[in-house]
Design an enzyme around this catalytic site. Structure first.
Site, mmCIF file in Angstrom:
data_model
loop_
_atom_site.group_PDB
_atom_site.id
_atom_site.type_symbol
_atom_site.label_atom_id
_atom_site.label_comp_id
_atom_site.label_asym_id
_atom_site.label_seq_id
_atom_site.Cartn_x
_atom_site.Cartn_y
_atom_site.Cartn_z
ATOM 1 N N LEU A 33 0.817 -1.221 0.000
ATOM 2 C CA LEU A 33 0.000 0.000 0.000
ATOM 3 C C LEU A 33 0.843 1.260 0.000
ATOM 4 C CD1 LEU A 33 -2.570 -1.192 2.701
ATOM 5 C CD2 LEU A 33 -2.730 -1.413 0.205
ATOM 6 N N GLY A 36 -1.783 6.559 -2.123
ATOM 7 C CA GLY A 36 -2.929 6.506 -3.041
ATOM 8 C C GLY A 36 -4.011 5.561 -2.500
ATOM 9 N N HIS A 37 -3.593 4.368 -2.054
ATOM 10 C CA HIS A 37 -4.561 3.421 -1.485
ATOM 11 C C HIS A 37 -5.242 4.026 -0.253
ATOM 12 C CE1 HIS A 37 -1.705 0.399 -3.394
ATOM 13 N NE2 HIS A 37 -2.857 0.066 -3.920
ATOM 14 N N ASP A 150 -6.042 3.596 -12.724
ATOM 15 C CA ASP A 150 -6.369 2.443 -13.558
ATOM 16 C C ASP A 150 -7.654 2.776 -14.308
ATOM 17 O OD1 ASP A 150 -4.303 0.396 -12.764
ATOM 18 O OD2 ASP A 150 -5.096 0.945 -10.815
HETATM 19 O O1 PAF Z 1 -6.303 -2.394 -8.945
HETATM 20 C C1 PAF Z 1 -5.968 -3.423 -8.324
HETATM 21 O O2 PAF Z 1 -5.170 -3.392 -7.393
HETATM 22 C C2 PAF Z 1 -6.549 -4.754 -8.749
HETATM 23 O O3 PAF Z 1 -6.674 -4.844 -10.127
HETATM 24 C C3 PAF Z 1 -7.877 -5.096 -8.043
HETATM 25 C C4 PAF Z 1 -8.980 -4.134 -8.409
HETATM 26 C C5 PAF Z 1 -7.664 -5.083 -6.540
HETATM 27 C C6 PAF Z 1 -8.337 -6.497 -8.451
HETATM 28 O O4 PAF Z 1 -7.396 -7.464 -8.130
#
Ligand code: PAF
Length: 290
Positions: A33, A36-37, A150
């Protein structure tokens, strides 16, 4: 903070919380992590009573030549960050629990997932959709938060959620950047000092496209070639793709008349990095009649 490893315990816990009237938020991650997370956790926190962060390095979204085995992992550090960020439940199942032996059911989105990263990484979005659908069924969230970095993943997940009638609100968290502009990513840790410096070409290319757009350029081709020029100026950079697509359909556009997504994927050395920007004309202010 409670740590849950078992899929059935996660589902029973989520059912009990729902029965008690709690609003559940979920932040799916693959761990390692960064800030951003944690910003996604903060968004989930604002919208729910109980926040679950899922930590699962999902094997089905990695191709055979990709970095599954060496994907960065540090469970203790991640757990500490979750605790500090006020996560209530850390759901970290092992792969054998998530995918039963002989599992043969998958979730496929067939339109938005075909181009961009989907073309470069066959099967990737089938893996993402499958695991996100499973996480929704296990964590039973009212709201789930995904990062805008993403960009294609976010749009594919929104479409899957709508098409399969998951009662989950999808919230997008803005891309967090390092002080010099590099988009935060767990994969940045693969870069050596020289590659880290050269990785700035991604943001510089996007900034140049935005600058040309603001100056009135609406044709995709000159934006693309200006970006290519910047990317190829970095010796360690190898272009995977630059895509200029309609923000809604992800179909390539020749002119940017509607909101457009500019997405790029570039290898810096062995590390594949992605970044994007959405460009839209500012609304015309209606003239006030005298
Ligand atoms: O973005 C990510 O970290 C992954 O693609 C996810 C959404 C957790 C799915 O494994």
């Amino acid at each position: 903070m409670r740590i849950i490893r078992s899929v059935s315990e996660m589902q029973q816990t989520a059912l009990a919380l729902r029965a008690a009237g709690k609003r559940l938020g979920c932040v799916p991650t693959m761990g390692f992590l960064h800030a951003g997370h944690l910003s996604l956790v903060a968004l989930a926190r604002e919208r729910s009573d109980v926040v679950t962060l899922t930590l699962f390095i999902n094997p089905t979204q990695f191709g055979p030549q990709e970095d599954l085995a060496k994907y960065p992992r540090d469970f203790e550090r991640d757990a500490g960050l979750c605790r500090d960020a006020g996560v209530d439940i850390l759901f970290a199942p092992v792969a054998a629990e998530m995918y039963a032996a002989g599992a043969s059911s998958y979730v496929t989105e067939e339109k938005l997932s075909t181009g961009l990263c989907g073309a470069a990484r066959p099967g990737h979005f089938r893996g993402v959709c499958t695991v996100v659908a499973k996480l929704f069924n296990l964590c039973l969230p009212h709201v789930a938060v995904f990062g805008a970095k993403d960009a294609q993943q976010l749009r594919v997940i929104r479409r899957m959620t709508r098409d399969l009638n998951f009662p989950v609100a999808i919230v997008a968290g803005p891309t967090l950047r390092e002080a010099d502009g590099l988009a935060m990513s767990s994969r940045n840790t693969y870069l050596n000092a020289d590659e880290r410096r050269q990785a700035l070409v991604l943001k510089r290319a996007l900034d140049e496209a935005a600058h040309l757009f603001d100056a009135g350029e609406r044709a995709a081709a000159p934006l693309k070639s200006a970006m290519e020029k910047i990317i190829t100026s970095a010796p360690a950079a190898k272009m995977d793709y630059i895509a200029i697509v309609d923000d809604e359909t992800l179909a390539p556009v020749e002119r940017l008349e509607r909101p457009a997504l500019i997405a790029l994927a570039v290898f810096i050395g062995q590390t594949r990095l992605i970044d994007n920007v959405v460009l839209r004309s500012s609304p015309v202010t209606p003239k006030v009649r005298p």
